[in-house]
Enzyme design. Structure first.
Site, short mmCIF file in Angstrom:
data_model
loop_
_atom_site.label_atom_id
_atom_site.label_comp_id
_atom_site.label_asym_id
_atom_site.label_seq_id
_atom_site.Cartn_x
_atom_site.Cartn_y
_atom_site.Cartn_z
N HIS A 294 0.82 -1.21 0.00
CA HIS A 294 0.00 0.00 0.00
C HIS A 294 0.85 1.26 0.00
O HIS A 294 0.49 2.27 -0.60
CB HIS A 294 -0.91 -0.01 1.23
CG HIS A 294 -2.15 -0.80 1.01
ND1 HIS A 294 -2.95 -1.24 2.01
CD2 HIS A 294 -2.71 -1.24 -0.14
CE1 HIS A 294 -3.96 -1.91 1.50
NE2 HIS A 294 -3.83 -1.93 0.20
N GLU B 54 -5.39 -16.20 -19.77
CA GLU B 54 -4.22 -16.03 -18.91
C GLU B 54 -3.55 -17.36 -18.60
O GLU B 54 -2.59 -17.42 -17.84
CB GLU B 54 -4.60 -15.27 -17.64
CG GLU B 54 -5.85 -15.74 -16.94
CD GLU B 54 -6.29 -14.83 -15.79
OE1 GLU B 54 -5.51 -13.99 -15.35
OE2 GLU B 54 -7.43 -15.00 -15.32
N ASP C 2 -0.88 -13.26 -15.09
CA ASP C 2 -0.87 -14.72 -14.94
C ASP C 2 -0.31 -15.41 -16.17
O ASP C 2 0.38 -16.43 -16.05
CB ASP C 2 -2.29 -15.23 -14.65
CG ASP C 2 -2.63 -15.08 -13.18
OD1 ASP C 2 -1.79 -15.44 -12.34
OD2 ASP C 2 -3.73 -14.58 -12.87
N CYS D 128 -5.66 -6.56 -19.91
CA CYS D 128 -5.86 -5.91 -18.62
C CYS D 128 -4.75 -6.24 -17.62
O CYS D 128 -4.82 -5.82 -16.47
CB CYS D 128 -7.22 -6.28 -18.04
SG CYS D 128 -7.42 -8.03 -17.75
C1 PEP Z 1 -3.81 -10.85 -14.93
O1 PEP Z 1 -3.57 -12.00 -14.53
O2 PEP Z 1 -3.15 -10.27 -15.80
C2 PEP Z 1 -4.93 -10.09 -14.35
C3 PEP Z 1 -5.28 -8.92 -14.82
O3 PEP Z 1 -5.58 -10.62 -13.29
P1 PEP Z 1 -5.01 -10.64 -11.79
O4 PEP Z 1 -3.80 -9.76 -11.76
O5 PEP Z 1 -6.13 -10.13 -10.95
O6 PEP Z 1 -4.73 -12.09 -11.59
MG MG Z 2 -5.03 -13.11 -13.45
#
Ligand code: PEP
Ligand code: MG
Length: 577
Positions: free
Chosen positions: A195, A436, A460, A507
């Site tokens: 944080h 992912e 991931d 993302c």
């Molecule tokens: C990812 O794996 O790129 C993702 C956006 O999901 P998280 O980081 O929440 O696993």
């Molecule tokens: Mg992920």
């Protein structure tokens, strides 16, 4: 001779200033036995320290300047809540009474027990909660040891910019230092997901964590330079070197004011390609930060945060209300809600506790399909929210098309029920999946035929493709977004989307790295979703890029097999005008 100490740059920017070495965080706590007549007095002393800690935090919170992102107030609220939580309050009291020991030691025992639980978790977000525990405990320990109810951790300092050195520092203290005009922060501990690191980024304070033995080399008042982008601390610089960093500071200042002007500019490349820039959010409040960037809606809403830090999961109604509220704040912009991405590791009370290898275990969609009742509640909440504005549903961790089929079946059941109950929903709700897992990436064409959109979760995807734990410090150096294996999988996913004529967004953190923007544009990515703080810089690169000139260079980069070649090609790509 200049001295350069490496660390992890968690908040970009250059700072030049005098070192201020804090001892905070280095408390030595000793156990001493108490006679039984003094036990209740000790309990009282402990309760008074908790009360003082809460008051300190509330007073810090009251001084948050307007315009500070909401997440900062929520960091402090979290710490206040922890000071009221039975885990931190009753546990130590129990220790004081049963072990007949001093409050400091009792608190330390409780902290050790909690840290052990957090350390056993394989989730980066939850690990940052461990830092929260340590920060809160450290505040109470200081109060107990100093016996000073009006204790302020740092004395005001009026002599120019100060670069603070600490073992570790809680976000609330960083906020105090911000009031005092801190120029940069250097800590021995912490990581990019803590944080404090998030706060430093949102306040624009250059910061480096993980700088080993800084205390050994840096003395109070010494002139030092923090290079937050490179993650390097420099000392002992001569005038020419200092002049270089002063010029860099001036350049950065110009860049920042230029970026703010981009907020209302569309994200369009020089050759007219419109790019969608969306935000990743974890809390409804993050929408405010998103608004300051001009991002067009939410590309990833991580709903697992609604399920954390509580004994019972939220029910359908609670989730529906939160989704509605989030949507209202978005004023008609799309909200992509990712279904629960919890796993055995993140939900220790679930039926999956004790998994040997949680990252490869019952997480994401696998967990939801194993817990259909829980999943149904969330699906119904998402469907109901879709009646009020553009909502997209996103499934995490897809590996197999049967997971899409099973979810669709559940969705249809929910639609039927809602219809019978006379509840409204959007029958054309967009149904997408995160790619992912490498197997899903290779077979992205199959997913693209059965889904309305895809979203590439590079965080991931990289970890699974490179067999490199995304949060294990020991293999951090192997976690490489530019590995040809990763880049080729991304290309495969984008091609699958194009062939099936469905949108593909990204993302994962890669989408928010301006150094990778051109590469991703060259690969054909047109939809990006990223933390709000990254949007303007990525937008700037987009507006300075001619996509039609990229493809040849990117094809060449994708043929590279040696990491150095890839970096060289990327450098060229980013330098070209
Ligand atoms: C990812 O794996 O790129 C993702 C956006 O999901 P998280 O980081 O929440 O696993
Ligand atoms: Mg992920």
């Amino acid at each position: 001779m200049p001295l350069a100490l490496p660390g992890i740059g968690v908040s970009k920017g250059t700072a030049i200033g005098r070192a201020r070495v804090l001892q905070r965080g280095q408390i030595e706590v000793l156990e001493y036995a108490l006679p039984s007549t003094r036990i209740e007095e000790e309990v009282e002393r402990f309760l008074r320290a908790l009360h003082t800690a809460r008051q300190q935090l509330r007073s810090i919170r009251a001084r948050i300047p307007s315009g500070t992102p909401d997440e900062i107030a929520s960091f402090i609220d979290t710490h206040v809540l922890m000071l009221e939580d039975a885990t931190l309050t009753s546990g130590p009291i129990e220790y004081i009474r049963t072990r007949q020991c001093n409050a400091e030691w009792a608190l330390k025992l409780q902290q050790d027990a909690l840290v052990k639980v957090f350390d056993a978790m394989d989730d980066s977000y939850l690990r940052t909660r461990r830092d929260d525990v340590e920060h809160v405990v450290s505040r109470v320990q200081h109060i107990l040891l100093s016996n000073d109810a009006h204790h302020e951790p740092f004395a005001e300092d009026s002599e120019g910019p100060r670069i603070f050195f600490a073992t570790d520092i809680p976000p609330s203290d960083l906020l105090l230092l911000h009031h005092q005009g801190i120029a940069a922060l250097v800590t021995e501990r912490g990581g990019p997901l803590s944080h404090t690191a998030i706060l430093a980024r949102s306040l624009g304070i250059p910061a480096i964590v993980g700088v080993q033995r800084a205390y050994q080399y840096i003395v109070d008042d010494e002139l030092v330079v923090v290079d937050g982008a490179q993650g390097v601390l420099l000392a002992n610089l001569d005038e020419t070197e200092l002049a270089y960093y002063r010029r860099r500071q001036a350049d950065e200042k110009r860049l920042r004011s230029g970026l703010r002007r981009l907020k209302d500019r569309p994200a369009v490349t020089l050759d007219g390609v419109k790019i969608a820039l969306r935000a990743n959010i974890e809390l409804t409040e993050d929408i405010d930060a998103m608004r300051q960037t001009g991002a067009e809606g939410v590309g990833l809403y991580r709903t697992e945060f609604l399920y954390m830090n509580r004994a019972e999961p939220p029910d359908e109604e609670e989730q529906f209300q939160i989704f509605r509220q989030t949507q209202r704040r978005l004023r008609g912009q799309p909200l992509t809600i990712r279904t629960l991405d919890l796993g055995a590791d993140k939900e220790p009370l679930s039926a999956t506790a004790g998994s040997q290898n949680p990252a490869l275990g019952l997480r994401g969609i696998r967990f939801c399909l194993k817990e259909p009742e829980l999943f149904r509640g969330q699906l119904r909440a998402i469907l109901r929210a879709s009646a009020y504005g553009p909502v997209r549903l996103l499934l995490p961790m897809l590996t197999d098309l049967s997971e899409v089929r099973q979810t669709r079946r559940l969705l249809l059941e929910c639609l039927g029920q809602l219809e019978q109950e006379g509840k409204r929903f959007d029958p054309h709700l967009q149904f997408g999946g995160m790619i992912e897992v490498p197997a899903a990436a290779v077979c992205a064409d199959g997913f693209a035929r059965h889904l309305d959109f895809l979203s590439i979760g590079t965080n991931d995807l990289i970890q699974y493709t490179l067999a490199t734990d995304r949060i294990d410090e020991k293999v951090n150096h192997l976690y490489n977004p530019l590995h040809p294996g990763v880049l080729r999988l991304i290309r495969t996913i984008l091609q699958a989307g194009r062939s099936a004529a469905i949108p593909v967004s990204m993302c994962g953190e890669m989408a928010g790295d301006p150094d990778l923007t051109r590469l991703l544009l060259g690969l054909g990515l047109t939809e990006f979703s990223m933390p709000p703080a990254a949007v303007l810089e990525v937008k700037q690169v987009i507006t300075q890029t001619n996509v039609s000139l990229l493809s040849r260079r990117v094809t060449r980069l994708l043929r590279c097999v040696h990491p150095e070649e890839v970096i060289e090609q990327l450098d060229r790509l980013n330098r070209e005008t």
